[in-house]
Write a protein that holds these residues in place. Structure first.
Motif, PDB file in Angstrom:
ATOM      1  N   LEU A 127       0.871  -1.178   0.000  1.00 21.55           N
ATOM      2  CA  LEU A 127       0.000   0.000   0.000  1.00 21.55           C
ATOM      3  C   LEU A 127       0.904   1.223   0.000  1.00 21.55           C
ATOM      4  O   LEU A 127       1.598   1.497   0.987  1.00 21.55           O
ATOM      5  CB  LEU A 127      -0.923   0.008   1.221  1.00 21.55           C
ATOM      6  CG  LEU A 127      -1.840   1.233   1.353  1.00 21.55           C
ATOM      7  CD1 LEU A 127      -2.782   1.334   0.154  1.00 21.55           C
ATOM      8  CD2 LEU A 127      -2.632   1.182   2.658  1.00 21.55           C
ATOM      9  N   GLU A 128       0.927   1.932  -1.114  1.00 23.29           N
ATOM     10  CA  GLU A 128       1.777   3.111  -1.264  1.00 23.29           C
ATOM     11  C   GLU A 128       0.914   4.365  -1.212  1.00 23.29           C
ATOM     12  O   GLU A 128      -0.189   4.392  -1.774  1.00 23.29           O
ATOM     13  CB  GLU A 128       2.542   3.066  -2.583  1.00 23.29           C
ATOM     14  CG  GLU A 128       3.477   1.870  -2.721  1.00 23.29           C
ATOM     15  CD  GLU A 128       4.150   1.844  -4.077  1.00 23.29           C
ATOM     16  OE1 GLU A 128       5.145   2.558  -4.263  1.00 23.29           O
ATOM     17  OE2 GLU A 128       3.650   1.118  -4.955  1.00 23.29           O
ATOM     18  N   LEU A 129       1.424   5.390  -0.552  1.00 21.82           N
ATOM     19  CA  LEU A 129       0.702   6.642  -0.365  1.00 21.82           C
ATOM     20  C   LEU A 129       1.476   7.779  -1.018  1.00 21.82           C
ATOM     21  O   LEU A 129       2.687   7.916  -0.815  1.00 21.82           O
ATOM     22  CB  LEU A 129       0.506   6.942   1.116  1.00 21.82           C
ATOM     23  CG  LEU A 129      -0.095   5.830   1.982  1.00 21.82           C
ATOM     24  CD1 LEU A 129      -0.225   6.309   3.426  1.00 21.82           C
ATOM     25  CD2 LEU A 129      -1.446   5.382   1.431  1.00 21.82           C
ATOM     26  N   TYR A 130       0.746   8.623  -1.765  1.00 23.48           N
ATOM     27  CA  TYR A 130       1.360   9.757  -2.454  1.00 23.48           C
ATOM     28  C   TYR A 130       0.568  11.025  -2.108  1.00 23.48           C
ATOM     29  O   TYR A 130      -0.348  11.412  -2.827  1.00 23.48           O
ATOM     30  CB  TYR A 130       1.373   9.528  -3.960  1.00 23.48           C
ATOM     31  CG  TYR A 130       2.320   8.413  -4.376  1.00 23.48           C
ATOM     32  CD1 TYR A 130       3.598   8.693  -4.838  1.00 23.48           C
ATOM     33  CD2 TYR A 130       1.928   7.077  -4.284  1.00 23.48           C
ATOM     34  CE1 TYR A 130       4.468   7.675  -5.208  1.00 23.48           C
ATOM     35  CE2 TYR A 130       2.781   6.051  -4.645  1.00 23.48           C
ATOM     36  CZ  TYR A 130       4.057   6.358  -5.104  1.00 23.48           C
ATOM     37  OH  TYR A 130       4.915   5.342  -5.456  1.00 23.48           O
ATOM     38  N   PRO A 131       0.916  11.662  -0.986  1.00 20.83           N
ATOM     39  CA  PRO A 131       0.184  12.873  -0.595  1.00 20.83           C
ATOM     40  C   PRO A 131       0.556  14.054  -1.494  1.00 20.83           C
ATOM     41  O   PRO A 131       1.680  14.158  -1.994  1.00 20.83           O
ATOM     42  CB  PRO A 131       0.649  13.120   0.846  1.00 20.83           C
ATOM     43  CG  PRO A 131       1.387  11.879   1.258  1.00 20.83           C
ATOM     44  CD  PRO A 131       1.912  11.271   0.014  1.00 20.83           C
ATOM     45  N   ASP A 132      -0.359  14.951  -1.669  1.00 27.85           N
ATOM     46  CA  ASP A 132      -0.154  16.207  -2.390  1.00 27.85           C
ATOM     47  C   ASP A 132      -0.634  17.321  -1.469  1.00 27.85           C
ATOM     48  O   ASP A 132      -1.837  17.568  -1.352  1.00 27.85           O
ATOM     49  CB  ASP A 132      -0.934  16.198  -3.708  1.00 27.85           C
ATOM     50  CG  ASP A 132      -0.680  17.435  -4.562  1.00 27.85           C
ATOM     51  OD1 ASP A 132      -0.325  18.487  -3.995  1.00 27.85           O
ATOM     52  OD2 ASP A 132      -0.842  17.345  -5.793  1.00 27.85           O
TER      53      ASP A 132
END
Length: 926
Positions: free
Chosen positions: A189-194
């Motif tokens: 599970l990879e997270l890419y916040p902006d």
């Protein structure tokens, strides 16, 4: 849902040499020993005692008490219950060292070789009953991860494997557990916040562990909990899984006012993703994340669009009580709190990657981390090594990439090899194209590639490798007008690589604290050598005096970066001691992350923090009645400051304010250094000679309404104005000779009082004197000067009654030691206690002096290696020392003066014969 079985505890254990055995086979002999896991062979003292513990003093690094390199075998039974039967089992080994190979019930499962990420083994579906795990751990060096300096004869230096830091241990630490799951799992599970758009992109790899020939329908749920307690439930997603691996990407839109993550407000949010089938939760993962954009803009780093200056230190994996990095969050909190106490906001992990707990603690406390693959490499020539580096980077990002503290990724440290440029350029191009969550650079130190997201470079340091006495602080007096602009010329940020490296004398009181797998045999040598030479009672004073000088050197180096407009940052080597590579005691904290006795973190934060007032001046030894300079403020706080003022105060040695005033600084935008104004203070009414302190205190109100304050200080010395005559010789009775010729000796024999001040070229110079302490250490730099550690003196000694000083070197002493040579008192063959002692390198512990006194015949001889004669009109410190000594000589000589003969004094001269054998310098084994 995933169920776990904890496998920590007692495991059957044995050693076995690989020679002659098929690497695929299990041992044929029964296990005769046990070991506790998590743990290491060193911690359990399973190998024989190291002979170096009794017959050798090793200065290269701390001494492993029970070293072992090779195969170790570990075995463990576990029971699968009827309820667990038919489910899927996975073994998780959080941090093994190095290669692991696993057998299940005598069937080989496979091998893993990561130094950075957990080793995970899929065991498949298991039947009910007792099963046996057999684990082989091999800590032999599998790839040349630390051989960049092999051309110099140094191998295995990467901090992931080296005995110079964590040690090349064998074992498994951290989590040891079995995970039991259903046939569908969330594999990654990879997270890419902006942060700019207040969005969170999620990328999940869903794995079907059974027979995926028939598609399956599942429902995916996503729930977000913000740091302020607000919750967000995304609409459920119905998915059809038609493959063994399915990648699914979706986006959560967050409230625009969701708290952002940075060093001042490390807001952490939580997302939970679950898979349901027939209203049963089959798999679930929870991740913590921060809304954080870490990037560059021109020559500066930015966090969420705000410029930030990295104030960093290195973590070189030095943990003497375990020999491996901590695996629990609280231990890392303690490390980071120590780092934060010194005003730092950044940690570079030198040629190793820390475990999960380190990222969690940094997330909580708001530290910016630079992570490196576990190499100090020669690149481009070994395909196996190059491939290992790529695989390690993949594993690092997959395992830890969601942490907001993970801001920088680099390949490693100081590479060599003809293929390094191509390898590093390709590495960065690939990662920058696929993952924008962090900034990338090739390696720390060099090379400067156009692909670098920033340049890590040693050139801005005050002391560069090999400069010796030509380095800045040994070459010139303190001048705080200097900054690092001449090296800040790139279109990307510049970070000073391994700034500092200033040594302090060993703290021999640490020896008893080495109760873990390593012993401080290097410190034991120093203790024994000092005792043999009658100087052991001085050890604590050597520590305190050298440490005070070390602190001042670090202060000015850091401030030179803070004075630089739009600078990228600094990485100190280090705020912690480095007890390897020849014993490099460069820390303000010891190897245990504890402040040394001379070090005050609160005081140090005055020159190392987000808000720092700065004094820019060319002179700190003043004899014209005016204190002149410029006031600056380095402002990298969370917001712009309004209504800002800077108060200045000159305080005497007792702390009483003598002069004061205020400068209006107005508005100070965050993200740069600002010029506030000039000061020209008339100090002619203050008593001279005198030691004073200039204190600057800044206060302003942030746009968020918060009042922010900071202060900083500098010592200044006021001296009487020079006499108007051209020679500027003081009106005193001091008689100085540079040569002890027959005439001078005859006068001494007749009862005269003389000062002997020989030129440096006339003196024995086995130890080379500098103003600074030794750089890194004399052994590892192969004798690079200076070889000395500053001065130790008694401010209350009557010879210094008119010469304001502390017990240690400070910047005013530069004038007296620059270009000079210490007196080698150990060559006299007689015990002589100096008035001003020069602290020698701890490998040789020679008795050195800048100023000493003896009886010669019926006379009195003051010996000094200072220049008290030339150009006195422009040298107020030398003038004042001369006056103080003249006054001292007017009094009767002490009754305890040591008697020396002319023959003994000749031993101090360059042409003298060697020192007596019993006083010869001794060195430990390197």
């Amino acid at each position: 849902m995933i169920e776990t079985i904890d496998l920590s505890g007692v495991w059957p254990f044995q050693f076995q040499e690989p020679a002659g055995q098929d690497v695929r086979q299990l041992p044929q002999h029964p296990y005769t020993d046990t070991i506790i896991l998590p743990g290491t062979v060193d911690l359990a003292a399973k190998a024989p005692l190291n002979p170096q513990m009794t017959d050798t003093f090793l200065m290269a690094h701390l001494t492993r008490k029970h070293p072992f390199v090779g195969w170790s075998w570990y075995q463990r039974e576990f029971v699968v219950t009827q309820a667990q039967a038919g489910r899927y089992f996975h073994l998780v080994l959080e941090r093994p060292h190095w290669e692991t190979t696993l057998w299940l019930d005598r069937l080989r499962v496979g091998s893993h070789d990561s130094l950075c990420a957990p080793h995970r083994y899929s065991l498949g579906r298991l039947e009910a009953g007792t099963h046996t795990l057999t684990l082989r751990v091999d800590n032999t060096i599998r790839y040349a991860v630390g051989d960049a300096n092999s051309f110099q004869g140094f191998y295995d230096l990467a901090h992931s494997v080296t005995d110079h830091t964590q040690t090349n241990w064998n074992g498994v630490v951290g989590r040891l557990e079995l995970e039991i799951s259903d046939h569908l799992i969330i594999e990654t599970l990879e997270l890419y916040p902006d942060a700019g758009e207040a969005k969170l992109e999620l990328r999940a790899t869903l794995r079907h562990q059974g027979d995926p020939r028939n598609s399956e329908s599942v429902v995916l749920h996503t729930a977000v909990t913000l740091s302020d307690g607000r919750t967000l439930d995304l609409p459920a997603e119905a998915l059809t899984l038609a493959s063994a691996h399915t990648t699914y990407v979706w986006t959560a839109t967050l409230p625009t006012d969701a708290p952002r993550w940075d060093e001042f407000s490390p807001a952490l949010h939580k997302v939970t993703v679950s898979l349901e089938q027939s209203e049963q939760v089959l798999a679930e993962q929870t991740r913590v994340f921060g809304l954080r954009d870490f990037a560059t803009r021109g020559r500066q780093f930015t966090v969420n669009g705000r410029p930030v200056l990295l104030r960093g230190t290195l973590d070189c994996c030095i943990f003497p009580l375990t020999g491996h990095p901590p695996m629990d969050v609280e231990a890392w909190r303690e490390v980071y709190r120590a780092v934060l106490n010194y005003g730092l906001n950044h940690v570079r992990f030198h040629s190793y990657c820390p475990p999960e707990a380190a990222f969690q603690a940094a997330d909580e406390l708001g530290l910016y981390l630079q992570i490196e693959t576990p190499v100090w490499p020669e690149l481009g020539g070994d395909p196996a090594l190059d491939d290992f580096i790529r695989r390690e980077a993949e594993r690092i990002v997959r395992e830890y990439g969601h942490h907001p503290s993970f801001c920088i990724l680099a390949v490693g440290n100081e590479p060599h090899g003809d293929g390094q440029h191509a390898f590093l350029a390709q590495f960065q191009q690939e990662w920058r194209a696929r993952d924008s969550r962090r900034v990338y650079t090739g390696c720390s130190g060099w090379p400067h590639l156009t692909d670098n997201g920033f340049h890590s470079t040693p050139e801005p340091r005050a002391h560069r490798w090999g400069e010796g006495l030509a380095s800045r602080f040994n070459r010139e007096a303190l001048d705080t007008r200097q900054n690092l602009s001449e090296w800040n010329l790139f279109s990307v940020p510049t970070v000073t690589h391994e700034m500092g490296q200033w040594c302090a004398f060993p703290n021999l009181n640490e020896i008893s604290r080495y109760t873990g797998p390593v012993a401080a045999r290097n410190f034991e040598f120093v203790r024994g050598d000092l005792a043999a030479k009658g100087m052991l009672p001085l050890a604590d004073d050597f520590l305190m005096a050298s440490g005070q000088l070390q602190t001042r050197l670090y202060k000015e180096e850091i401030e030179s970066a803070l004075r630089t407009p739009e600078y990228g940052g600094i990485q100190l080597l280090s705020v912690q001691d480095f007890p390897g590579q020849g014993t490099a005691l460069v820390g303000l904290m010891d190897a245990f992350w504890m402040p040394k006795p001379y070090s005050d973190p609160q005081r140090f934060r005055e020159c190392c923090g987000p808000l720092v007032p700065l004094w820019s001046s060319s002179r700190f030894t003043i004899d014209d009645g005016h204190l002149r300079g410029e006031v600056l403020v380095s402002q990298y706080g969370p917001a712009n400051l309004m209504e800002t003022g800077v108060n200045w105060t000159i305080r005497d040695s007792g702390g009483a304010a003598q002069l004061s005033g205020t400068l209006d600084a107005g508005a100070l935008a965050t993200g740069n250094v600002h010029t506030v104004g000039q000061l020209d203070v008339d100090v002619s009414a203050l008593e001279t000679p005198g030691q004073y302190e200039l204190l600057l205190a800044v206060e302003g109100k942030g746009t968020d309404g918060t009042v922010r304050q900071a202060q900083n200080r500098w010592t200044i010395w006021l001296y009487p104005t020079a006499q108007p005559d051209s020679s500027a010789q003081p009106a005193d009775d001091l008689e100085i000779v540079t040569l002890l010729d027959e005439a001078a000796l005859a006068r001494l024999e007749a009862g005269a009082s003389l000062v002997w001040a020989p030129p440096p070229e006339a003196l024995h110079s086995e130890s080379q004197l500098g103003f600074t302490t030794a750089f890194w250490n004399v052994l590892w730099t192969q004798g690079q000067p200076p070889h000395t550690m500053g001065l130790l003196c008694d401010p209350a000694h009557p010879a210094l009654a008119e010469f304001p000083t502390a017990m240690h070197s400070d910047w005013q002493w530069w004038e007296l030691v620059h270009g000079r040579q210490a007196l080698h008192l150990d060559r006299l063959g007689a015990a002589l206690t100096p008035i001003v002692r020069v602290i020698d390198d701890w490998n040789t512990n020679r008795s050195l002096a800048l100023l000493a006194e003896a009886r010669v015949g019926r006379g009195r001889l003051l010996m000094t290696s200072c220049d008290l004669v030339s150009d006195l009109k422009r040298r107020p410190v030398a003038r004042q020392m001369r006056r103080s000594l003249a006054q001292y000589l007017q009094a009767a000589p002490p009754a305890t003066l040591t008697a020396l003969t002319p023959d003994q004094l000749r031993h101090l001269r360059r042409e003298a014969p060697s020192a007596p054998a019993e006083l010869a310098a001794s060195r430990p084994t390197f």
